[in-house]
Design a protein around this motif. Structure first.
Motif, PDB file in Angstrom:
ATOM      1  N   ALA A  13      63.297  24.008  30.586  1.00 28.31           N
ATOM      2  CA  ALA A  13      64.328  24.140  29.549  1.00 28.31           C
ATOM      3  C   ALA A  13      64.032  23.225  28.365  1.00 28.31           C
ATOM      4  N   LEU A  14      63.628  21.988  28.650  1.00 26.41           N
ATOM      5  CA  LEU A  14      63.307  21.063  27.561  1.00 26.41           C
ATOM      6  C   LEU A  14      62.074  21.539  26.785  1.00 26.41           C
ATOM      7  N   ASP A  15      61.128  22.124  27.492  1.00 23.60           N
ATOM      8  CA  ASP A  15      59.960  22.686  26.825  1.00 23.60           C
ATOM      9  C   ASP A  15      60.386  23.773  25.835  1.00 23.60           C
ATOM     10  N   ALA A  16      61.342  24.622  26.275  1.00 22.27           N
ATOM     11  CA  ALA A  16      61.834  25.688  25.391  1.00 22.27           C
ATOM     12  C   ALA A  16      62.573  25.123  24.188  1.00 22.27           C
ATOM     13  N   LEU A  17      63.113  23.925  24.328  1.00 25.85           N
ATOM     14  CA  LEU A  17      63.834  23.273  23.229  1.00 25.85           C
ATOM     15  C   LEU A  17      62.901  22.467  22.320  1.00 25.85           C
ATOM     16  N   GLY A  18      61.621  22.404  22.681  1.00 21.66           N
ATOM     17  CA  GLY A  18      60.650  21.708  21.847  1.00 21.66           C
ATOM     18  C   GLY A  18      60.324  20.296  22.286  1.00 21.66           C
ATOM     19  N   TYR A  19      60.791  19.880  23.444  1.00 19.88           N
ATOM     20  CA  TYR A  19      60.490  18.543  23.963  1.00 19.88           C
ATOM     21  C   TYR A  19      59.334  18.685  24.951  1.00 19.88           C
ATOM     22  N   ARG A  20      58.129  18.408  24.473  1.00 18.23           N
ATOM     23  CA  ARG A  20      56.922  18.736  25.230  1.00 18.23           C
ATOM     24  C   ARG A  20      55.911  17.595  25.206  1.00 18.23           C
ATOM     25  N   SER A  21      56.356  16.388  25.422  1.00 16.83           N
ATOM     26  CA  SER A  21      55.436  15.256  25.326  1.00 16.83           C
ATOM     27  C   SER A  21      54.482  15.171  26.507  1.00 16.83           C
ATOM     28  N   GLY A  22      54.826  15.836  27.615  1.00 17.18           N
ATOM     29  CA  GLY A  22      54.057  15.698  28.841  1.00 17.18           C
ATOM     30  C   GLY A  22      54.616  14.636  29.759  1.00 17.18           C
ATOM     31  N   ARG A  34      64.554  11.476  24.761  1.00 21.80           N
ATOM     32  CA  ARG A  34      64.629  11.939  23.375  1.00 21.80           C
ATOM     33  C   ARG A  34      65.709  13.001  23.221  1.00 21.80           C
ATOM     34  N   TRP A  35      65.788  13.942  24.161  1.00 18.37           N
ATOM     35  CA  TRP A  35      66.805  15.000  24.074  1.00 18.37           C
ATOM     36  C   TRP A  35      68.215  14.415  24.140  1.00 18.37           C
ATOM     37  N   GLU A  36      68.419  13.461  25.052  1.00 14.15           N
ATOM     38  CA  GLU A  36      69.750  12.857  25.149  1.00 14.15           C
ATOM     39  C   GLU A  36      70.065  12.024  23.907  1.00 14.15           C
ATOM     40  N   ASP A  37      69.078  11.304  23.380  1.00 13.00           N
ATOM     41  CA  ASP A  37      69.310  10.543  22.150  1.00 13.00           C
ATOM     42  C   ASP A  37      69.694  11.479  21.000  1.00 13.00           C
ATOM     43  N   ASP A  38      69.006  12.609  20.927  1.00 13.51           N
ATOM     44  CA  ASP A  38      69.243  13.544  19.826  1.00 13.51           C
ATOM     45  C   ASP A  38      70.597  14.248  19.929  1.00 13.51           C
ATOM     46  N   ARG A  85      77.994   6.703  27.490  1.00  8.25           N
ATOM     47  CA  ARG A  85      77.694   7.564  26.358  1.00  8.25           C
ATOM     48  C   ARG A  85      77.725   9.014  26.842  1.00  8.25           C
ATOM     49  N   TYR A  86      77.979   9.928  25.905  1.00  9.85           N
ATOM     50  CA  TYR A  86      78.110  11.340  26.267  1.00  9.85           C
ATOM     51  C   TYR A  86      77.319  12.206  25.299  1.00  9.85           C
ATOM     52  N   THR A  87      76.527  13.098  25.854  1.00  9.27           N
ATOM     53  CA  THR A  87      75.829  14.100  25.058  1.00  9.27           C
ATOM     54  C   THR A  87      76.715  15.336  24.934  1.00  9.27           C
ATOM     55  N   GLU A  88      76.300  16.273  24.104  1.00  9.36           N
ATOM     56  CA  GLU A  88      77.009  17.554  24.001  1.00  9.36           C
ATOM     57  C   GLU A  88      77.073  18.234  25.373  1.00  9.36           C
ATOM     58  N   ALA A  89      75.970  18.175  26.118  1.00 10.13           N
ATOM     59  CA  ALA A  89      75.951  18.797  27.445  1.00 10.13           C
ATOM     60  C   ALA A  89      76.938  18.112  28.389  1.00 10.13           C
ATOM     61  N   ILE A 119      76.674  29.929  29.930  1.00 11.55           N
ATOM     62  CA  ILE A 119      75.347  29.312  29.966  1.00 11.55           C
ATOM     63  C   ILE A 119      74.551  29.931  28.830  1.00 11.55           C
ATOM     64  N   ASP A 120      74.558  29.244  27.685  1.00  7.08           N
ATOM     65  CA  ASP A 120      74.018  29.784  26.438  1.00  7.08           C
ATOM     66  C   ASP A 120      72.639  29.204  26.140  1.00  7.08           C
ATOM     67  N   GLY A 121      71.650  29.588  26.919  1.00  5.51           N
ATOM     68  CA  GLY A 121      70.299  29.221  26.588  1.00  5.51           C
ATOM     69  C   GLY A 121      69.816  27.933  27.216  1.00  5.51           C
ATOM     70  N   PRO A 122      68.642  27.452  26.787  1.00  5.52           N
ATOM     71  CA  PRO A 122      67.980  26.336  27.463  1.00  5.52           C
ATOM     72  C   PRO A 122      68.736  25.020  27.398  1.00  5.52           C
ATOM     73  N   GLN A 123      69.559  24.814  26.363  1.00  2.00           N
ATOM     74  CA  GLN A 123      70.306  23.566  26.290  1.00  2.00           C
ATOM     75  C   GLN A 123      71.300  23.453  27.449  1.00  2.00           C
ATOM     76  N   ASP A 124      71.934  24.557  27.822  1.00  3.77           N
ATOM     77  CA  ASP A 124      72.857  24.522  28.957  1.00  3.77           C
ATOM     78  C   ASP A 124      72.115  24.474  30.275  1.00  3.77           C
ATOM     79  N   ILE A 125      70.988  25.150  30.357  1.00  3.51           N
ATOM     80  CA  ILE A 125      70.183  25.092  31.588  1.00  3.51           C
ATOM     81  C   ILE A 125      69.690  23.662  31.809  1.00  3.51           C
ATOM     82  N   ALA A 126      69.254  23.012  30.748  1.00  3.93           N
ATOM     83  CA  ALA A 126      68.814  21.614  30.871  1.00  3.93           C
ATOM     84  C   ALA A 126      69.975  20.730  31.292  1.00  3.93           C
ATOM     85  N   GLY A 127      71.123  20.927  30.669  1.00  3.64           N
ATOM     86  CA  GLY A 127      72.290  20.114  31.024  1.00  3.64           C
ATOM     87  C   GLY A 127      72.687  20.262  32.474  1.00  3.64           C
TER      88      GLY A 127
END
Length: 387
Positions: free
Chosen positions: A127-136, A144-148, A211-215, A276-284
């Motif tokens: 899911a994070l890969d689909a969102l563009g978080y692909r550092s390996g 990074r995703w939670e910070d963002d 702290r709380y993310t959107e997810a 469940i609206d896409g990879p952001q919810d799957i990641a959450g």
């Protein structure tokens, strides 16, 4: 109906006996065995624990004959056996952690397997890969995703309320319409929880120390309010008042056979709302389930392996993609005798309801909702209902 009333009154009597022996004032002690009841229940007078044990045994003996016609033998049996174990513990008997999981929560007395954790990790990474978080480095990608996506503290309460409004509209259409009933988000500090549904006071108390993310906020809006605890309790209150649910359905009983489904329905709120609206919810969801499972394993380390809470927190913080301090705070339940196994109620309940939803995909939605909201279940009886 009669045996359900007797179970409710006996449970209330045991709650009164338990509260009478508590000497320390705390948030969790104040909740007692029954933190919420949505109908008046007259506690059965009990002189002592010996009388309580006898009353539980007598009630259990009645279950097969009196509950068969209503199809409630499994539920009433497990709930009464759960009550028996709780009463023995309140009376001073030392009961092991694994035994408490089996006999009180009625879940498998074992840590969450690594294969399940690996599955969550794969879902999260994809899911994070689909969102563009692909550092390996998955830990770095999660950070990074939670910070963002972290919501500034000053905006958290308003954002939670906005998400609840959307969840409320979806819940009216897809789950249960409870009219304009609402629970108002408000901030608190120094509490042994991240969020809490105060049903009688109609508040969601959000612990602003975290702290709380959107997810996170989407999960909490659906868990605590729509279609989670607020909707679930309002539905049970209406059914009991109408005489369509036995009186035992009016009580929330801590660390009992009812607990996994109470939490599991709430934890599947996003799925119940078809939200469940896409990879952001799957990641959450994958991250939430990872952390929930690892908190169970931390509890197992403390009570079955002899580790301290701090040692267990250090062991699971990294795999949970968390720092040690917030993980230690998330394990606060472990220091409370009654609540100590309760972390398993979340993960095991979430898993039980998820499996039920997967098994009933060909059912019409009203049947799914009736089974979850209009009946009382344990993980075992819910699985049987889907068979």
């Amino acid at each position: 109906m009669t045996i359900g009333t007797d179970l409710a009154e006996l449970t209330a009597g045991i709650d009164a006996l338990y509260r009478a022996q508590l000497t320390e004032q705390s948030t969790l002690n104040a909740e007692g065995l029954i933190p919420v009841a949505v109908a008046e229940v007259a506690p059965r007078p009990l002189r002592d624990w010996s009388e309580a044990h006898d009353a539980i045994a007598a009630l259990l003996a009645r279950v097969p004959a009196e509950a068969e016609e209503a199809g409630r033998v499994g539920w009433l049996t497990e709930m009464t056996q759960s009550l028996a174990s709780l009463a023995r513990m309140f009376a001073g008997e030392r009961i092991g952690f694994a035994e408490r999981l089996r006999d009180q929560l009625r879940v498998a007395p074992e840590p969450i397997p690594q294969a399940i954790l690996d599955g969550y990790r794969t879902e999260l990474a994809d899911a994070l890969d689909a969102l563009g978080y692909r550092s390996g480095d998955l830990a770095e990608d999660v950070r990074r995703w939670e910070d963002d996506t972290t919501v500034p503290e000053a905006e958290v309460i308003a954002r939670l309320a906005a998400i609840q409004r959307e969840a409320q509209a979806r819940s009216r259409r897809l789950v249960v319409d409870i009219g304009d009933d609402w629970t108002e988000p408000a901030g608190v500090h120094d509490k042994p929880y991240s969020a809490y549904c105060d049903y009688p006071g109609r508040h969601v108390w959000l612990n602003l120390e975290f702290r709380y993310t959107e997810a996170d906020l989407k999960h909490l809006a659906t868990h605590e309010a729509f279609p989670g605890h607020l909707v679930h309790l309002a539905r049970r209150e209406a059914l009991v008042a109408a005489g369509e649910m036995p009186l035992d359905g009016a009580q929330v009983v801590t660390n009992s056979a009812s607990s996994p489904l109470f939490e599991g329905i709430a934890d599947n709120g996003i799925a119940l709302l078809d939200w469940i609206d896409g990879p952001q919810d799957i990641a959450g969801l994958a991250l939430q389930r990872t952390r929930s499972a690892l908190r169970c394993n931390a509890a197992w380390m403390v009570f079955e392996e002899g580790k301290s809470i701090e040692e267990a927190a250090r062991a699971v913080a990294g795999p949970s993609f968390m720092d040690v301090h917030p993980m230690t705070r998330r394990l606060a339940f472990l220091s409370h005798e009654l609540r100590a196994p309760f972390l398993f109620a979340y993960w095991c309940g979430d898993d039980a309801v998820r499996r039920f939803l997967d098994a009933t995909r060909d059912w019409e939605r009203p049947r799914v909702v009736r089974t979850l909201y209009d009946e009382m279940h344990t993980p075992t009886t819910l699985a049987a209902a889907a068979a």
